[in-house]
Design a protein around this motif. Structure first.
Motif, PDB file in Angstrom:
ATOM      1  N   TYR A   1     -13.063  41.591  -1.972  1.00 24.63           N
ATOM      2  CA  TYR A   1     -13.301  42.699  -1.058  1.00 24.63           C
ATOM      3  C   TYR A   1     -12.397  43.939  -1.442  1.00 24.63           C
ATOM      4  O   TYR A   1     -12.774  44.965  -1.231  1.00 24.63           O
ATOM      5  CB  TYR A   1     -13.428  42.265   0.307  1.00 24.63           C
ATOM      6  N   LEU A   2     -11.268  43.628  -1.831  1.00 23.68           N
ATOM      7  CA  LEU A   2     -10.291  44.543  -2.290  1.00 23.68           C
ATOM      8  C   LEU A   2     -10.809  45.354  -3.446  1.00 23.68           C
ATOM      9  O   LEU A   2     -10.412  46.748  -3.260  1.00 23.68           O
ATOM     10  CB  LEU A   2      -8.999  43.924  -2.770  1.00 23.68           C
ATOM     11  N   ASP A   3     -11.582  45.069  -4.238  1.00 27.90           N
ATOM     12  CA  ASP A   3     -12.020  45.639  -5.181  1.00 27.90           C
ATOM     13  C   ASP A   3     -13.418  46.346  -4.740  1.00 27.90           C
ATOM     14  O   ASP A   3     -14.033  47.046  -5.789  1.00 27.90           O
ATOM     15  CB  ASP A   3     -12.432  44.704  -6.523  1.00 27.90           C
ATOM     16  N   THR A   4     -13.730  46.688  -3.760  1.00 25.15           N
ATOM     17  CA  THR A   4     -14.792  47.303  -3.248  1.00 25.15           C
ATOM     18  C   THR A   4     -14.386  48.663  -2.501  1.00 25.15           C
ATOM     19  O   THR A   4     -13.288  48.619  -2.268  1.00 25.15           O
ATOM     20  CB  THR A   4     -15.694  46.620  -2.463  1.00 25.15           C
ATOM     21  N   ASN A   5     -15.304  49.268  -2.217  1.00 24.63           N
ATOM     22  CA  ASN A   5     -15.207  50.475  -1.401  1.00 24.63           C
ATOM     23  C   ASN A   5     -14.967  50.174   0.220  1.00 24.63           C
ATOM     24  O   ASN A   5     -14.981  51.176   0.945  1.00 24.63           O
ATOM     25  CB  ASN A   5     -16.186  51.787  -1.718  1.00 24.63           C
ATOM     26  N   ALA A   6     -15.074  49.010   0.547  1.00 24.45           N
ATOM     27  CA  ALA A   6     -15.122  48.501   1.836  1.00 24.45           C
ATOM     28  C   ALA A   6     -13.868  48.869   2.665  1.00 24.45           C
ATOM     29  O   ALA A   6     -12.760  48.870   1.899  1.00 24.45           O
ATOM     30  CB  ALA A   6     -15.556  47.133   1.928  1.00 24.45           C
ATOM     31  N   VAL A   7     -13.806  49.198   3.791  1.00 23.66           N
ATOM     32  CA  VAL A   7     -12.615  49.237   4.688  1.00 23.66           C
ATOM     33  C   VAL A   7     -12.539  47.538   5.031  1.00 23.66           C
ATOM     34  O   VAL A   7     -13.432  46.999   5.552  1.00 23.66           O
ATOM     35  CB  VAL A   7     -12.780  50.054   5.841  1.00 23.66           C
ATOM     36  N   LEU A   8     -11.255  47.209   5.185  1.00 22.71           N
ATOM     37  CA  LEU A   8     -10.800  45.769   5.315  1.00 22.71           C
ATOM     38  C   LEU A   8     -10.015  45.838   6.662  1.00 22.71           C
ATOM     39  O   LEU A   8      -8.921  46.624   6.718  1.00 22.71           O
ATOM     40  CB  LEU A   8     -10.002  45.004   4.266  1.00 22.71           C
ATOM     41  N   ALA A   9     -10.252  45.065   7.874  1.00 23.99           N
ATOM     42  CA  ALA A   9      -9.670  44.977   9.038  1.00 23.99           C
ATOM     43  C   ALA A   9      -9.000  43.405   9.067  1.00 23.99           C
ATOM     44  O   ALA A   9     -10.216  42.609   9.018  1.00 23.99           O
ATOM     45  CB  ALA A   9     -10.429  45.456  10.088  1.00 23.99           C
TER      46      ALA A   9
ATOM     47  N   SER B   1       2.476  38.849   1.802  1.00 23.57           N
ATOM     48  CA  SER B   1       2.727  39.204   0.455  1.00 23.57           C
ATOM     49  C   SER B   1       1.448  39.317  -0.485  1.00 23.57           C
ATOM     50  O   SER B   1       1.602  40.020  -1.565  1.00 23.57           O
ATOM     51  CB  SER B   1       3.509  37.767  -0.173  1.00 23.57           C
ATOM     52  N   ALA B   2       0.326  39.453   0.005  1.00 22.33           N
ATOM     53  CA  ALA B   2      -0.824  39.716  -0.704  1.00 22.33           C
ATOM     54  C   ALA B   2      -1.582  40.904  -0.372  1.00 22.33           C
ATOM     55  O   ALA B   2      -2.524  41.423  -0.874  1.00 22.33           O
ATOM     56  CB  ALA B   2      -1.899  38.423  -0.372  1.00 22.33           C
ATOM     57  N   LEU B   3      -0.970  41.759   0.704  1.00 22.53           N
ATOM     58  CA  LEU B   3      -1.551  42.934   1.085  1.00 22.53           C
ATOM     59  C   LEU B   3      -1.093  44.045   0.054  1.00 22.53           C
ATOM     60  O   LEU B   3       0.273  44.149  -0.158  1.00 22.53           O
ATOM     61  CB  LEU B   3      -0.945  43.344   2.596  1.00 22.53           C
ATOM     62  N   PRO B   4      -1.966  45.096  -0.032  1.00 18.11           N
ATOM     63  CA  PRO B   4      -1.581  46.330  -0.653  1.00 18.11           C
ATOM     64  C   PRO B   4      -0.428  47.013  -0.142  1.00 18.11           C
ATOM     65  O   PRO B   4      -0.420  47.022   1.158  1.00 18.11           O
ATOM     66  CB  PRO B   4      -2.578  46.976  -0.783  1.00 18.11           C
ATOM     67  N   GLU B   5       0.615  47.549  -0.806  1.00 15.78           N
ATOM     68  CA  GLU B   5       1.687  48.279  -0.036  1.00 15.78           C
ATOM     69  C   GLU B   5       1.234  49.384   0.750  1.00 15.78           C
ATOM     70  O   GLU B   5       2.042  49.823   1.773  1.00 15.78           O
ATOM     71  CB  GLU B   5       2.637  48.571  -1.192  1.00 15.78           C
ATOM     72  N   ASN B   6       0.211  49.967   0.351  1.00 13.50           N
ATOM     73  CA  ASN B   6      -0.380  51.284   1.056  1.00 13.50           C
ATOM     74  C   ASN B   6      -1.336  50.917   2.222  1.00 13.50           C
ATOM     75  O   ASN B   6      -2.168  51.682   2.646  1.00 13.50           O
ATOM     76  CB  ASN B   6      -1.069  52.120   0.337  1.00 13.50           C
TER      77      ASN B   6
END
Length: 198
Positions: free
Chosen positions: A129-137, A146-151
């Motif tokens: 899902y990180l590679d899609t345009n979806a918003v992740l909550a 440690s797996a989350l994007p820095e932004n």
């Protein structure tokens, strides 16, 4: 109302007289980057989240930090409303992930409470899902920091002075989150705020 102004990591309290233009009672503080609000009810939490959802760009990861019953699922419901999603939002506690289809952006809602290894996380489809345009909550994001994007947009929810109050702090990125944590009384970096991670 009581306004708190965030200057760096210091919080300065000021008494504010009401202005001619009435502001929502939940508005706490909006700074250039870090934002902090006090919600006095479920309706106010939904309203705050709705405003956030209206301006979320595609591919944003919203990472929640906060204990049980702090309003993470309610905030996600408000995000969905702000994104124009009409489906009813429920906690993905047992499913681990719920997908709400929007136009043009989908909302993918994760519960990471039981995630304890990279394999567990992979099984949720998080990286796909990180590679899609979806918003992740992401609820219980403490378990996968440690797996989350820095932004990420980090949403810290904490109890207020009254049982119905919630202090909601929005931190844009991991650097700002670290600054926020270091401003909290009793913060210990070496203890890593009791955050678990793999």
């Amino acid at each position: 109302f009581m306004k708190n102004t965030i200057i760096g990591v210091a919080i300065v309290r000021k008494n504010c007289k009401s202005r001619q233009r009435k502001r929502p009672s939940w508005l706490f503080q909006r700074s250039i980057s870090m934002e902090q609000y006090t919600s006095h009810s479920l309706e106010e939490t939904l309203s705050i989240a709705r405003e956030v959802g209206k301006s979320l760009p595609p591919s944003t990861v919203v990472a929640y930090l906060g204990g049980l019953g702090m309003g993470k699922t309610a905030f996600t419901a408000g995000l969905a409303q702000g994104m124009g999603i009409e489906d009813s939002v429920s906690s993905p506690t047992f499913a681990l992930v719920n997908v709400y289809y929007g136009h043009p952006t989908d909302l993918v809602h994760f519960d990471m409470y039981r995630i304890s290894s990279p394999d567990d996380l992979e099984a949720t489809g998080f990286f796909d899902y990180l590679d899609t345009n979806a918003v992740l909550a992401v609820e219980w994001s403490e378990n996968i920091l440690s797996a989350l994007p820095e932004n990420c947009l980090f949403v810290h929810l904490a109890p207020g002075k009254d049982s119905d109050q919630r202090v909601i702090t929005l931190c844009h990125g991991s650097k700002e989150l670290s600054e926020f944590f270091s401003s909290l009384p009793g913060y210990s970096n070496s203890a890593s705020n009791t955050i678990t991670n793999f």
